[in-house]
Design a protein around this motif. Structure first.
Motif, PDB file in Angstrom:
ATOM      1  N   UNK A 120      43.021  47.293  53.356  1.00 50.93           N
ATOM      2  CA  UNK A 120      43.925  46.554  52.472  1.00 50.93           C
ATOM      3  C   UNK A 120      45.204  46.173  53.210  1.00 50.93           C
ATOM      4  N   UNK A 121      45.755  47.098  53.990  1.00 52.35           N
ATOM      5  CA  UNK A 121      46.964  46.790  54.766  1.00 52.35           C
ATOM      6  C   UNK A 121      46.709  45.665  55.761  1.00 52.35           C
ATOM      7  N   UNK A 122      45.545  45.691  56.382  1.00 54.59           N
ATOM      8  CA  UNK A 122      45.215  44.684  57.386  1.00 54.59           C
ATOM      9  C   UNK A 122      44.993  43.310  56.742  1.00 54.59           C
ATOM     10  N   UNK A 123      44.276  43.287  55.617  1.00 53.77           N
ATOM     11  CA  UNK A 123      43.906  42.013  55.004  1.00 53.77           C
ATOM     12  C   UNK A 123      45.055  41.340  54.263  1.00 53.77           C
ATOM     13  N   UNK A 124      45.930  42.138  53.662  1.00 50.43           N
ATOM     14  CA  UNK A 124      46.917  41.560  52.755  1.00 50.43           C
ATOM     15  C   UNK A 124      48.355  41.630  53.266  1.00 50.43           C
ATOM     16  N   UNK A 125      48.561  42.068  54.521  1.00 53.76           N
ATOM     17  CA  UNK A 125      49.914  42.154  55.062  1.00 53.76           C
ATOM     18  C   UNK A 125      50.623  40.810  55.089  1.00 53.76           C
ATOM     19  N   UNK A 167      62.060  33.579  56.582  1.00 57.42           N
ATOM     20  CA  UNK A 167      60.768  33.850  57.210  1.00 57.42           C
ATOM     21  C   UNK A 167      60.537  35.329  57.460  1.00 57.42           C
ATOM     22  N   UNK A 168      61.524  36.163  57.188  1.00 60.73           N
ATOM     23  CA  UNK A 168      61.415  37.564  57.593  1.00 60.73           C
ATOM     24  C   UNK A 168      60.302  38.314  56.868  1.00 60.73           C
ATOM     25  N   UNK A 169      60.064  37.991  55.606  1.00 62.97           N
ATOM     26  CA  UNK A 169      58.971  38.647  54.894  1.00 62.97           C
ATOM     27  C   UNK A 169      57.641  38.402  55.563  1.00 62.97           C
ATOM     28  N   UNK A 170      57.388  37.154  55.956  1.00 62.51           N
ATOM     29  CA  UNK A 170      56.122  36.809  56.595  1.00 62.51           C
ATOM     30  C   UNK A 170      55.977  37.454  57.974  1.00 62.51           C
ATOM     31  N   UNK A 171      57.067  37.483  58.731  1.00 60.48           N
ATOM     32  CA  UNK A 171      57.020  38.096  60.060  1.00 60.48           C
ATOM     33  C   UNK A 171      56.771  39.596  59.938  1.00 60.48           C
ATOM     34  N   UNK A 172      57.521  40.264  59.059  1.00 61.99           N
ATOM     35  CA  UNK A 172      57.334  41.708  58.904  1.00 61.99           C
ATOM     36  C   UNK A 172      55.993  42.030  58.261  1.00 61.99           C
ATOM     37  N   UNK A 173      55.492  41.146  57.408  1.00 59.70           N
ATOM     38  CA  UNK A 173      54.164  41.347  56.839  1.00 59.70           C
ATOM     39  C   UNK A 173      53.089  41.332  57.909  1.00 59.70           C
ATOM     40  N   UNK A 174      53.186  40.375  58.843  1.00 58.19           N
ATOM     41  CA  UNK A 174      52.215  40.292  59.935  1.00 58.19           C
ATOM     42  C   UNK A 174      52.352  41.478  60.884  1.00 58.19           C
ATOM     43  N   UNK A 175      53.593  41.840  61.217  1.00 60.64           N
ATOM     44  CA  UNK A 175      53.824  43.004  62.079  1.00 60.64           C
ATOM     45  C   UNK A 175      53.253  44.256  61.427  1.00 60.64           C
ATOM     46  N   UNK A 176      53.501  44.418  60.132  1.00 59.44           N
ATOM     47  CA  UNK A 176      52.991  45.588  59.431  1.00 59.44           C
ATOM     48  C   UNK A 176      51.476  45.650  59.414  1.00 59.44           C
ATOM     49  N   UNK A 177      50.834  44.500  59.220  1.00 59.83           N
ATOM     50  CA  UNK A 177      49.369  44.467  59.204  1.00 59.83           C
ATOM     51  C   UNK A 177      48.797  44.869  60.558  1.00 59.83           C
ATOM     52  N   UNK A 178      49.362  44.339  61.628  1.00 63.21           N
ATOM     53  CA  UNK A 178      48.844  44.627  62.972  1.00 63.21           C
ATOM     54  C   UNK A 178      49.147  46.055  63.418  1.00 63.21           C
ATOM     55  N   UNK A 179      50.359  46.537  63.107  1.00 66.13           N
ATOM     56  CA  UNK A 179      50.706  47.897  63.528  1.00 66.13           C
ATOM     57  C   UNK A 179      49.994  48.954  62.690  1.00 66.13           C
ATOM     58  N   UNK A 180      49.520  48.588  61.507  1.00 64.81           N
ATOM     59  CA  UNK A 180      48.774  49.555  60.699  1.00 64.81           C
ATOM     60  C   UNK A 180      47.333  49.696  61.176  1.00 64.81           C
ATOM     61  N   UNK A 181      46.778  48.619  61.727  1.00 63.75           N
ATOM     62  CA  UNK A 181      45.374  48.669  62.158  1.00 63.75           C
ATOM     63  C   UNK A 181      45.243  49.141  63.608  1.00 63.75           C
ATOM     64  N   UNK A 182      46.283  48.959  64.435  1.00 64.52           N
ATOM     65  CA  UNK A 182      46.189  49.323  65.848  1.00 64.52           C
ATOM     66  C   UNK A 182      45.982  50.820  66.086  1.00 64.52           C
ATOM     67  N   UNK A 183      46.773  51.717  65.461  1.00 64.06           N
ATOM     68  CA  UNK A 183      46.589  53.151  65.748  1.00 64.06           C
ATOM     69  C   UNK A 183      45.211  53.695  65.393  1.00 64.06           C
ATOM     70  N   UNK A 184      44.634  53.397  64.209  1.00 67.33           N
ATOM     71  CA  UNK A 184      43.296  53.938  63.929  1.00 67.33           C
ATOM     72  C   UNK A 184      42.235  53.467  64.929  1.00 67.33           C
ATOM     73  N   UNK A 185      42.325  52.204  65.344  1.00 67.21           N
ATOM     74  CA  UNK A 185      41.373  51.709  66.344  1.00 67.21           C
ATOM     75  C   UNK A 185      41.569  52.464  67.654  1.00 67.21           C
ATOM     76  N   UNK A 186      42.838  52.641  68.031  1.00 72.87           N
ATOM     77  CA  UNK A 186      43.140  53.371  69.258  1.00 72.87           C
ATOM     78  C   UNK A 186      42.641  54.801  69.213  1.00 72.87           C
TER      79      UNK A 186
END
Length: 426
Positions: free
Chosen positions: A77-82, A365-384
């Protein structure tokens, strides 16, 4: 070089609103104190909910597989909807979005507590409500991150981000500990009910905070664009704006290697170093302690810290050799100073970027930038974690820690050369 122009007194544009040279200390800013307390309670609720629910699943079912279903639900959900949530945060009042998110989570988490208390409730209902909790929560993060500049202004943003970084570390550690204690002491249902109460208190504090003092007025005469256009505009902005693009690329990579490598250091402490519980506890505390020390230093120095972009990139570069050195250590005790220093560097490699994003990225634009950052940083650690744990089983933790350190060193050097927007940030 990224320069910040001071607006004139007559300038009432959205870009000008965040500046105020006479701004009071963040600790005397009533709105910030209310929102900061709300954020801390909401974060406590997140961490408390995570550990309490996971422990309840293990205690009642004994199934690690079912526990992983809960974790994967949050991740997906974090990845898809960030980015979706970030776009929404840029199109609406961010304070309203935050308190609604907390209020909805209060209701949903309270419902989970009731279902857990009742006998023979299908696990699918718990998963469904957990997914809805994650969906409601994904809207809060970009709304909060983007609203900081509306609360304290750009002149106080370093202080605010530093305070939030310190709160992050303290609460994430205490939240997991308190969640485990609560489940053991009062049971899963009551522990999750306590969690629901934190979201309710967080929503109340946001209502008490009142209107954000630096919030830009809504433009009445400008034609509204569609949600789809705004979502696309967010991706286009990140692709074209050098600092946003560099940050979106660098932060997930740092999270990927740092968190995955620290997990292997824990494995090495148990399997190779045979660390005693006391020493293992000290090792666990080193990362957050180093991070807090770094955040306090950034807060205290503020604008006196020159060439902050170079500090960020050098921190990424230096973490590489430190990881390599840790892989050669023969005991956990000898590795403790290096681990503390890694935590310190991790603070500089992330906190300054989060400060700079609020300065460099347009407020709209900050909501969109932080939304994308949040989506990517939430999915990176579990994959790692999945990749590194598999490789560790094949080649041993020391080899993979050293390889990760070499990769971080290479990434840092490439970033220093290519990410000019970050390197020149003052």
């Amino acid at each position: 070089m990224l320069e910040i122009a001071k607006p004139s007194k007559n300038d009432t544009s959205a870009a000008a609103l965040p500046y105020d040279s006479s701004a009071v200390s963040i600790w005397k800013n009533r709105t910030f104190l209310a929102v900061f307390s709300s954020y801390s309670l909401s974060l406590l609720g997140n961490t408390f909910h995570s550990i309490a629910l996971n422990l309840w699943v293990l205690q009642t079912t004994g199934s690690a597989k079912l526990m992983s279903v809960v974790l994967i639900t949050h991740l997906v959900i974090s990845m898809l909807f960030g980015s979706f949530a970030g776009t929404f945060a840029d199109r609406t009042d961010r304070r309203t979005l935050m308190w609604i998110s907390d209020a909805v989570r209060f209701v949903l988490v309270a419902a989970i507590a009731v279902l857990i208390y009742l006998p023979n409730v299908p696990f699918a209902y718990i998963v469904l409500l957990t997914g809805l909790v994650a969906f409601a929560g994904v809207f809060r993060t970009p709304a909060f991150q983007a609203s900081l500049v509306e609360i304290v202004g750009k002149e106080q943003i370093t202080q605010a981000v530093g305070a939030i970084s310190i709160s992050d570390n303290i609460i994430r550690i205490s939240g997991f500990a308190l969640g485990g204690i609560a489940v053991a002491a009062v049971g899963g249902a009551f522990a999750i009910a306590i969690d629901a109460a934190t979201f309710l208190l967080s929503a109340i504090l946001l209502l008490i905070a009142g209107k954000f003092p630096y919030q830009a007025p809504k433009d009445e005469g400008i034609a509204k664009t569609s949600f789809k256009d705004d979502l696309a505009a967010g991706f286009h902005y990140v692709w074209k704006e050098p600092f946003a693009k560099a940050a979106v690329l660098l932060l997930p990579l740092v999270m990927f290697f740092f968190l995955s490598t620290f997990m292997l250091i824990q494995v090495m402490a148990v399997k190779v170093w045979h660390a005693q519980p006391f020493v293992f506890g000290l090792m666990e505390a080193c990362i957050p302690l180093g991070y807090v020390i770094g955040s306090i230093l950034i807060m205290r120095l503020d604008t006196r810290l020159k060439s902050r972009g170079k500090w960020t990139l050098w921190s990424v570069i230096l973490m590489g050799p430190l990881f390599i050195a840790i892989s050669f250590m023969t005991s956990a005790s000898s590795a403790l100073p290096l681990i503390l220093l890694v935590g310190f560097l991790f603070s500089f490699s992330t906190t300054i970027i989060f400060i700079a994003l609020r300065v460099a990225v347009e407020p709209s634009m900050q909501g969109r930038v932080f939304g994308l950052v949040g989506a990517l940083t939430s999915v990176a650690p579990p994959i790692g974690l999945a990749v590194f744990s598999t490789l560790s089983d094949l080649y041993g933790p020391a080899v993979i820690i050293a390889a990760s350190g070499a990769a971080m060193l290479l990434i840092g050097m490439i970033a220093y050369r290519r990410f000019t927007a970050i390197r020149t940030f003052q």
